[in-house]
Each structure stands twice: as structure tokens, then as C-alpha cells.
Design a protein around this motif. Structure first.
Motif, PDB file in Angstrom:
ATOM      1  N   ASP A 117       0.871  -1.468  -0.619  1.00  0.00           N
ATOM      2  CA  ASP A 117      -0.030   0.096  -0.009  1.00  0.00           C
ATOM      3  C   ASP A 117       0.645   1.793   0.384  1.00  0.00           C
ATOM      4  O   ASP A 117       1.618   1.559   0.583  1.00  0.00           O
ATOM      5  N   ILE A 118       0.862   2.195  -1.367  1.00  0.00           N
ATOM      6  CA  ILE A 118       1.503   3.280  -1.009  1.00  0.00           C
ATOM      7  C   ILE A 118       1.191   3.958  -0.031  1.00  0.00           C
ATOM      8  O   ILE A 118       1.699   5.575  -0.368  1.00  0.00           O
ATOM      9  N   THR A 119      -0.139   4.485   0.566  1.00  0.00           N
ATOM     10  CA  THR A 119      -0.132   5.169   1.298  1.00  0.00           C
ATOM     11  C   THR A 119      -0.046   4.593   2.588  1.00  0.00           C
ATOM     12  O   THR A 119      -0.341   5.389   4.107  1.00  0.00           O
ATOM     13  N   GLY A 120       0.612   3.837   2.270  1.00  0.00           N
ATOM     14  CA  GLY A 120       0.433   3.184   4.008  1.00  0.00           C
ATOM     15  C   GLY A 120      -0.895   3.243   4.879  1.00  0.00           C
ATOM     16  O   GLY A 120      -1.143   3.716   6.379  1.00  0.00           O
ATOM     17  N   PHE A 121      -1.642   2.741   4.470  1.00  0.00           N
ATOM     18  CA  PHE A 121      -3.262   2.499   4.759  1.00  0.00           C
ATOM     19  C   PHE A 121      -3.864   3.669   5.668  1.00  0.00           C
ATOM     20  O   PHE A 121      -5.483   3.675   5.991  1.00  0.00           O
ATOM     21  N   LEU A 122      -3.240   4.807   4.853  1.00  0.00           N
ATOM     22  CA  LEU A 122      -3.848   6.130   4.861  1.00  0.00           C
ATOM     23  C   LEU A 122      -4.980   6.316   4.010  1.00  0.00           C
ATOM     24  O   LEU A 122      -5.498   7.455   3.926  1.00  0.00           O
ATOM     25  N   GLY A 123      -4.646   6.061   2.868  1.00  0.00           N
ATOM     26  CA  GLY A 123      -5.471   6.642   1.772  1.00  0.00           C
ATOM     27  C   GLY A 123      -6.687   6.088   1.707  1.00  0.00           C
ATOM     28  O   GLY A 123      -7.207   6.936   1.490  1.00  0.00           O
ATOM     29  N   ASP A 124      -7.207   5.196   1.863  1.00  0.00           N
ATOM     30  CA  ASP A 124      -7.974   4.222   1.471  1.00  0.00           C
ATOM     31  C   ASP A 124      -8.189   3.459   3.557  1.00  0.00           C
ATOM     32  O   ASP A 124      -7.872   2.447   4.109  1.00  0.00           O
ATOM     33  N   PRO A 125      -9.912   4.342   3.808  1.00  0.00           N
ATOM     34  CA  PRO A 125     -10.053   4.066   5.425  1.00  0.00           C
ATOM     35  C   PRO A 125     -10.483   2.654   5.175  1.00  0.00           C
ATOM     36  O   PRO A 125     -10.310   1.936   7.187  1.00  0.00           O
ATOM     37  N   GLU A 126     -10.743   1.928   4.468  1.00  0.00           N
ATOM     38  CA  GLU A 126     -10.952   0.198   4.980  1.00  0.00           C
ATOM     39  C   GLU A 126      -9.861  -0.757   4.730  1.00  0.00           C
ATOM     40  O   GLU A 126      -9.824  -1.351   5.216  1.00  0.00           O
ATOM     41  N   MET A 127      -8.305   0.394   3.829  1.00  0.00           N
ATOM     42  CA  MET A 127      -7.350  -0.840   3.778  1.00  0.00           C
ATOM     43  C   MET A 127      -7.212  -1.571   5.181  1.00  0.00           C
ATOM     44  O   MET A 127      -7.440  -2.654   5.058  1.00  0.00           O
ATOM     45  N   ALA A 128      -6.602  -1.433   6.090  1.00  0.00           N
ATOM     46  CA  ALA A 128      -6.496  -1.990   7.522  1.00  0.00           C
ATOM     47  C   ALA A 128      -7.236  -3.220   8.143  1.00  0.00           C
ATOM     48  O   ALA A 128      -6.940  -3.898   8.149  1.00  0.00           O
ATOM     49  N   GLN A 129      -8.615  -2.899   7.633  1.00  0.00           N
ATOM     50  CA  GLN A 129      -9.898  -3.688   8.015  1.00  0.00           C
ATOM     51  C   GLN A 129      -9.051  -4.276   7.239  1.00  0.00           C
ATOM     52  O   GLN A 129      -9.415  -6.353   7.472  1.00  0.00           O
ATOM     53  N   GLN A 133      -8.351  -8.905   8.346  1.00  0.00           N
ATOM     54  CA  GLN A 133      -9.559  -9.626   8.103  1.00  0.00           C
ATOM     55  C   GLN A 133      -8.370 -10.930   7.417  1.00  0.00           C
ATOM     56  O   GLN A 133      -9.610 -11.930   7.299  1.00  0.00           O
ATOM     57  N   THR A 134      -7.500 -11.580   6.969  1.00  0.00           N
ATOM     58  CA  THR A 134      -6.519 -11.959   6.506  1.00  0.00           C
ATOM     59  C   THR A 134      -5.278 -12.420   7.568  1.00  0.00           C
ATOM     60  O   THR A 134      -5.000 -11.411   8.824  1.00  0.00           O
ATOM     61  N   GLN A 135      -4.685 -13.212   6.383  1.00  0.00           N
ATOM     62  CA  GLN A 135      -3.693 -13.550   6.917  1.00  0.00           C
ATOM     63  C   GLN A 135      -1.808 -12.505   6.593  1.00  0.00           C
ATOM     64  O   GLN A 135      -0.834 -13.349   6.293  1.00  0.00           O
ATOM     65  N   ALA A 136      -2.926 -11.828   5.530  1.00  0.00           N
ATOM     66  CA  ALA A 136      -1.752 -11.605   4.046  1.00  0.00           C
ATOM     67  C   ALA A 136      -0.601 -10.201   5.150  1.00  0.00           C
ATOM     68  O   ALA A 136      -0.724  -9.563   6.388  1.00  0.00           O
ATOM     69  N   GLY A 137       0.747  -9.827   4.851  1.00  0.00           N
ATOM     70  CA  GLY A 137       1.483  -9.085   5.160  1.00  0.00           C
ATOM     71  C   GLY A 137       1.163  -7.984   4.337  1.00  0.00           C
ATOM     72  O   GLY A 137       0.414  -7.880   3.982  1.00  0.00           O
ATOM     73  N   ALA A 138       2.201  -6.690   5.236  1.00  0.00           N
ATOM     74  CA  ALA A 138       1.726  -5.801   4.615  1.00  0.00           C
ATOM     75  C   ALA A 138       2.679  -5.264   4.650  1.00  0.00           C
ATOM     76  O   ALA A 138       3.722  -4.924   4.934  1.00  0.00           O
ATOM     77  N   LEU A 193      -2.683   2.886  12.932  1.00  0.00           N
ATOM     78  CA  LEU A 193      -3.677   1.800  12.376  1.00  0.00           C
ATOM     79  C   LEU A 193      -3.730   0.781  11.988  1.00  0.00           C
ATOM     80  O   LEU A 193      -5.040  -0.192  12.596  1.00  0.00           O
ATOM     81  N   ALA A 194      -2.616   0.333  11.843  1.00  0.00           N
ATOM     82  CA  ALA A 194      -2.046  -1.214  11.778  1.00  0.00           C
ATOM     83  C   ALA A 194      -2.216  -2.018  12.981  1.00  0.00           C
ATOM     84  O   ALA A 194      -3.132  -2.492  13.816  1.00  0.00           O
ATOM     85  N   ASP A 195      -2.472  -1.582  14.659  1.00  0.00           N
ATOM     86  CA  ASP A 195      -2.471  -1.587  15.550  1.00  0.00           C
ATOM     87  C   ASP A 195      -3.972  -1.846  16.255  1.00  0.00           C
ATOM     88  O   ASP A 195      -4.662  -3.056  16.870  1.00  0.00           O
ATOM     89  N   GLN A 196      -4.493  -0.565  15.558  1.00  0.00           N
ATOM     90  CA  GLN A 196      -6.046  -0.689  15.802  1.00  0.00           C
ATOM     91  C   GLN A 196      -6.904  -1.114  15.506  1.00  0.00           C
ATOM     92  O   GLN A 196      -8.059  -2.233  16.147  1.00  0.00           O
ATOM     93  N   TYR A 197      -6.367  -2.620  14.009  1.00  0.00           N
ATOM     94  CA  TYR A 197      -7.145  -3.802  13.674  1.00  0.00           C
ATOM     95  C   TYR A 197      -6.239  -5.063  13.729  1.00  0.00           C
ATOM     96  O   TYR A 197      -6.504  -5.657  13.089  1.00  0.00           O
ATOM     97  N   GLY A 198      -5.462  -4.632  14.413  1.00  0.00           N
ATOM     98  CA  GLY A 198      -5.053  -6.024  15.432  1.00  0.00           C
ATOM     99  C   GLY A 198      -3.911  -6.803  14.404  1.00  0.00           C
ATOM    100  O   GLY A 198      -3.373  -8.226  14.138  1.00  0.00           O
TER     101      GLY A 198
END
Length: 320
Positions: A117-129, A133-138, A193-198
Motif C-alpha cells: 500500500d503506497i499510502t500506508g493504510f492512510l489513502g483508503d480508510p477500509e484498507m487496514a480492516q 481480516q486475512t493473514q496477508a502481510g503488508a 491504524l495497524a495496531d487498531q485493527y490487530g
């Protein structure tokens, strides 16, 4: 340190990972259209892995200066067939280069292991969530275009969302902040944000965002001080391949860099490989590159120096 994705892991302190780029777009700045069709993307994936890539990054939207927004459905239609087909022929982790949560979700379902994610979870508010919900890395990138939209180096880029993430007071302070401190401030917000979503720390790499809304000096400073990311306790993901500031440096000392000429084509990758060597010496874990062979040569030498204590010893014979 380790980086985990889908119950697999990568360890720091090992050989540098070369992540080959596959742009399934018609307008990427250096290889636009070459791998747009699925069969061409598959052939390119096989070639990159055969040359030594141990990771692939697939993107369906160009984010170069002057590029335009790609609609979500169109981006999904570009990347999903390519990911599915590539997963059938190579066994390396695949990252999806997107800042849109719906594209990321579709790509993960198609087999992508990591969201770049070239916005580091900040571009799309749904990305971190979506990632949570997966086991993918980021891979979370520092994006100066979001925090300094009025900077001359940012104005030539498209917008990447992120409106309202930072306060007006923060945005005002960002305009004059030292670039390394600005990167750290940006990551504070991303990682919160990452921490907020576990999303566990081990599932995250950090990218200093080379080439995005930065001046020549700022690009070079972030590379020179790349150790900051390791000091924060994260894997480092770095993309410098064929960036414009490299061409500028080469032009200044008289080297040809016109992509249309054979000499310029070689020089752009040689110049990029020299930076790869410096990054590998510094212990950067993953390098995102367009071609593998010059970068593999660079990392073979640099890794041998960095990991010299682990090398097998050799006694050389006299010259004949």
C-alpha cells in the motif's frame, strides 16, 4: 527480526530479497504495456524468478507523475487474472501494489500474499480492516504526496486519498519538517491504524517512499538514513529502480539515460543497481526492481561483504 505472511516467514539478516516488478498497466513510466496481457505477465513472472527474483510485485495502476486514476473494477480486472495465472507457475510470495481496499481484497482472494500500500493504510480508510481480516502481510509506504499536497514535487502526482487523516495544524507543520522526521510522523499514524485493527508488527514492512513527491536531496537523505526503519523494529522495503533522481545524477556526470537508446537503457539499470548494492550493505531486506540480473550481481557482492562472518573461507591459487 522476522516478517510473516500466510503462516510463512522471512528472516532479517539473510541474503537480500529481490522483488521483481510486473506492471499490468498500459502506461507505467518504464515498461508500460509490455506485460499488460495475462500471458505476457506470466512469461515475465517466470523470467524474473528464473533470473533470481524471490518475490513478485504486481500492480494494475500506474502511480507515476502525470498518471490518472484507474477505476476499482478496471484495476481488479487487470490484476486478478494475472495473479491467478502467475500463482500457477511460480512459487514465490506475491504482493499486490494497490492503495484501494476493494482491489486488495480481490487480489488476496486470488492468491496475493502481501498488500503493498503506497499510502500506508492512510489513502483508503477500509484498507487496514481488509488486511486484518486475512493473514496477508503488508508493506506500508511513507507517501509525501498525502502530507504535502502543495509541495512542488507533489503537485505532479495524482492524488492517493488520505483527506482528513491529519489535522490542519499537523499539515502546516509538515510543510517545513525535516524529511526523516516527516517519515517517522507519517508511520506513527500508519502503525496506529495497524495496531487498531490487530495487525501484528511482524506482518508489516516499511517503505520510505523514494520518488514520491520528494526532492533529489530528500530522496538521497532517506536512502542514506534508511537505518531509521530498522531502528523502529521493522523490515525495510525499498524501491529505487529507475527513479528519476538516479537519472539526474547520471546526467550530471555525462552518462546517457535516454530509455530509447541501448546505452541509456543499460545505464538506468546499472545506476539503479549501484543503489541496490548500497542498500544491501545497509541490510535492507527487500529491494523492488524492474530487472533482476544487474541487481543480483549487486546484492551478491554487497551481501558477501555484509555477511562476511558467515561466509565459507577460500584460499586462492596463484595467477598463471
Amino acid at each position: 527480526m522476522k516478517f510473516t505472511y500466510n503462516q510463512k516467514e522471512l528472516l532479517s539478516g539473510q541474503a537480500t530479497i529481490l522483488c521483481g516488478i510486473i506492471n499490468v498497466t498500459p502506461d507505467s513510466f518504464s515498461d508500460g504495456g509490455q506485460f499488460f496481457q495475462v500471458d505476457k505477465a506470466v512469461a515475465r513472472a517466470k523470467e524474473l524468478v528464473a533470473d533470481g527474483a524471490t518475490m513478485l510485485d504486481i500492480g494494475g495502476e500506474s502511480t507515476r507523475p502525470g498518471s490518472t486514476y484507474v477505476e476499482i473494477e478496471e484495476e481488479i480486472n487487470r490484476v486478478v487474472p494475472a495473479i491467478k495465472a502467475i500463482k500457477e507457475v511460480v512459487d514465490v510470495p506475491i504482493s499486490i501494489d494497490t492503495w484501494k481496499s476493494q482491489v486488495a481484497k480481490a487480489a488476496i482472494e486470488a492468491g496475493a500474499d502481501i498488500v503493498n500500500d503506497i499510502t500506508g493504510f492512510l489513502g483508503d480508510p477500509e484498507m487496514a480492516q481488509v488486511v486484518s481480516q486475512t493473514q496477508a502481510g503488508a508493506i506500508l509506504m511513507f507517501n509525501p504526496v498525502i502530507v504535502r499536497p502543495n509541495h512542488p514535487s507533489s503537485k505532479i502526482f495524482p492524488t492517493f486519498g488520505g483527506q482528513g487523516v491529519f489535522t490542519d495544524q499537523e499539515m502546516a507543520a509538515f510543510e517545513t519538517m525535516d524529511i526523516v522526521e516527516l517519515m517517522k510522523a507519517y508511520f506513527v499514524k500508519s502503525l496506529a491504524l495497524a495496531d487498531q485493527y490487530g495487525i501484528a508488527k511482524e506482518r508489516i514492512m516499511l517503505d520510505p517512499g523514494i520518488g514520491f513527491g520528494l526532492t533529489k536531496k530528500e530522496n538521497l537523505t532517506l536512502i542514506n538514513e534508511i537505518d531509521v526503519i530498522r531502528q523502529m523494529g521493522y523490515f525495510t522495503f525499498l524501491g529505487v529502480s529507475r527513479k528519476r533522481f538516479i537519472m539526474n545524477i547520471l546526467n550530471e556526470v555525462g552518462f546517457e539515460t535516454d530509455f530509447a537508446t541501448p546505452e541509456g537503457s543499460i545505464n538506468r539499470d546499472l545506476g539503479s543497481a549501484f543503489l541496490t548494492s548500497l542498500a544491501a550493505i545497509k541490510g535492507v531486506e527487500v529491494l523492488r526492481v524492474h530487472t533482476i540480473k544487474p541487481h543480483l550481481m549487486a546484492t551478491a557482492i554487497a551481501d558477501s561483504v555484509r555477511l562476511s562472518r558467515q561466509m565459507d573461507d577460500v584460499n586462492f591459487k596463484a595467477y598463471k
